[in-house]
Write an enzyme that holds these catalytic residues in place. Structure first.
Site, PDB file in Angstrom:
ATOM      1  N   LEU A  39       8.720  14.720  30.362  1.00 35.41           N
ATOM      2  CA  LEU A  39       9.100  13.555  30.452  1.00 35.41           C
ATOM      3  C   LEU A  39       8.379  12.653  29.707  1.00 35.41           C
ATOM      4  O   LEU A  39       7.875  12.517  29.343  1.00 35.41           O
ATOM      5  CB  LEU A  39       8.850  13.393  31.965  1.00 35.41           C
ATOM      6  CG  LEU A  39       9.126  14.060  33.388  1.00 35.41           C
ATOM      7  CD1 LEU A  39       8.372  13.502  34.689  1.00 35.41           C
ATOM      8  CD2 LEU A  39      10.872  14.338  33.416  1.00 35.41           C
ATOM      9  N   ASP A  40       9.489  11.570  29.231  1.00 37.72           N
ATOM     10  CA  ASP A  40       9.749  11.068  28.485  1.00 37.72           C
ATOM     11  C   ASP A  40       8.360   9.921  28.910  1.00 37.72           C
ATOM     12  O   ASP A  40       8.771   9.919  30.043  1.00 37.72           O
ATOM     13  CB  ASP A  40      10.706  10.131  27.395  1.00 37.72           C
ATOM     14  CG  ASP A  40      11.522   9.607  28.769  1.00 37.72           C
ATOM     15  OD1 ASP A  40      11.144   8.396  29.478  1.00 37.72           O
ATOM     16  OD2 ASP A  40      12.543   9.305  29.088  1.00 37.72           O
ATOM     17  N   GLN A  41       7.830   8.595  27.860  1.00 41.52           N
ATOM     18  CA  GLN A  41       7.161   8.409  28.502  1.00 41.52           C
ATOM     19  C   GLN A  41       7.371   6.713  29.381  1.00 41.52           C
ATOM     20  O   GLN A  41       6.404   7.008  31.125  1.00 41.52           O
ATOM     21  CB  GLN A  41       6.319   7.467  27.669  1.00 41.52           C
ATOM     22  CG  GLN A  41       5.013   6.444  27.718  1.00 41.52           C
ATOM     23  CD  GLN A  41       4.261   5.638  26.255  1.00 41.52           C
ATOM     24  OE1 GLN A  41       4.875   6.269  25.287  1.00 41.52           O
ATOM     25  NE2 GLN A  41       3.743   5.249  26.357  1.00 41.52           N
ATOM     26  N   THR A  57       9.758   8.099  31.501  1.00 41.16           N
ATOM     27  CA  THR A  57      10.245   8.203  32.889  1.00 41.16           C
ATOM     28  C   THR A  57       9.098   9.068  33.505  1.00 41.16           C
ATOM     29  O   THR A  57       8.359   9.481  33.684  1.00 41.16           O
ATOM     30  CB  THR A  57      11.674   9.629  32.620  1.00 41.16           C
ATOM     31  OG1 THR A  57      12.360   8.934  32.120  1.00 41.16           O
ATOM     32  CG2 THR A  57      12.038  10.155  34.168  1.00 41.16           C
TER      33      THR A  57
END
Length: 284
Positions: free
Chosen positions: A148-150, A152
């Site tokens: 998961l991106d930072q 999210t």
């Protein structure tokens, strides 16, 4: 399978076509009894089946004994109804109601609610807060399934089962992931059809499997997307392409595993039912 031992012997000359014989006598295959099937999967060593089921979190020892007696349990595809059966969990596969049971107690499957700002790595050379900062006290060597991106938050699976992690991320299994996004509103009625038909991004056409509006207020809306694509930042790029850049994004489900009410920064074990149903999705 056993063969009927009392099949009649053919007299000399019988069974030859064109000589007036009766044709070859076929020995019928007899379906094994429950006791015979139990014997086929039984091993002298190993653990009792009901103990294995209880250790896998499927219920009390008594409840697991009832599952066996009811014929709901299979070992290597063979129904087992005898309570005394012992199995070798290192080489035999167990299923309940057709769903696989994870019997290797060295394998770990966790749900982690990744907070916003945390990096999806087990350590970070730049000293930023990472998933590893939440798992360093565990004895297992864990790794995350996907990323998961930072910015999210939400569900991130952690495990030490490499085969499971590989299959969950492999495009051929098309494991569905559910996201909830807060976006500028209002959302046009036809947006769902547009997303299901596909939107052309820089790296190709992307389609969502499901789309719905959860809530809508003046100036913003909450939308839910179910998607099997694994491209980088795909949900953010997709919604921005249709005029609804993401303000907040959380992943709420992967396969059959749900985030539920787990608080950010906390983790829990994947339940046996969640694990069984998700493993079935990836042919484990």
């Amino acid at each position: 399978m056993t063969r009927r031992e009392n099949a009649p012997r053919r007299a000399s000359g019988q069974g030859k076509r064109g000589t007036g014989g009766f044709g070859p006598v076929r020995k019928r295959r007899v379906r094994p009894t429950a006791a015979q099937a139990d014997h086929d999967v039984h091993t002298a060593d190993g653990e009792r089946l009901q103990k294995v089921l209880a250790a896998a979190g499927l219920g009390s020892r008594r409840a697991c004994e009832q599952m066996i007696a009811d014929g709901r349990v299979e070992v290597d595809g063979v129904p087992v109804t005898e309570l005394g059966v012992r199995i070798d969990t290192s080489r035999q596969k167990v299923a309940v109601d057709g769903l696989p049971v994870q019997t290797d107690d060295s394998k770990v499957y966790l749900v982690f609610n990744k907070p916003v700002g945390v990096i999806s790595t087990m350590e970070d050379d730049e000293g930023r807060l990472s998933v590893g900062d939440y798992t360093f006290t565990r004895k297992e060597r864990l790794f995350h399934v996907g990323r998961l991106d930072q910015e999210t938050s939400g569900l991130l699976l952690l495990t030490n089962d490499g085969d499971f992690a590989h299959r969950m991320q492999h495009p051929s299994f098309q494991v569905l992931k559910t996201y909830v996004a807060k976006v500028p509103g209002p959302v046009a009625k036809g947006l769902g059809n547009t997303l299901r038909e596909g939107v052309e991004l820089d790296d190709g056409l992307v389609k969502v499997d499901q789309f719905s509006v959860i809530d809508s207020q003046p100036g913003w809306a909450l939308v839910q997307l179910v998607i099997h694509e694994g491209k980088k930042h795909v949900v953010r790029r997709l919604l921005e392409a249709v005029g609804h850049p993401v303000e907040e994004l959380v992943r709420t489900q992967v396969g059959e595993v749900r985030l539920g009410d787990l608080r950010p920064g906390k983790m829990r074990a994947v339940t046996p039912d969640e694990l069984a149903r998700t493993m079935k999705l990836v042919d484990l």
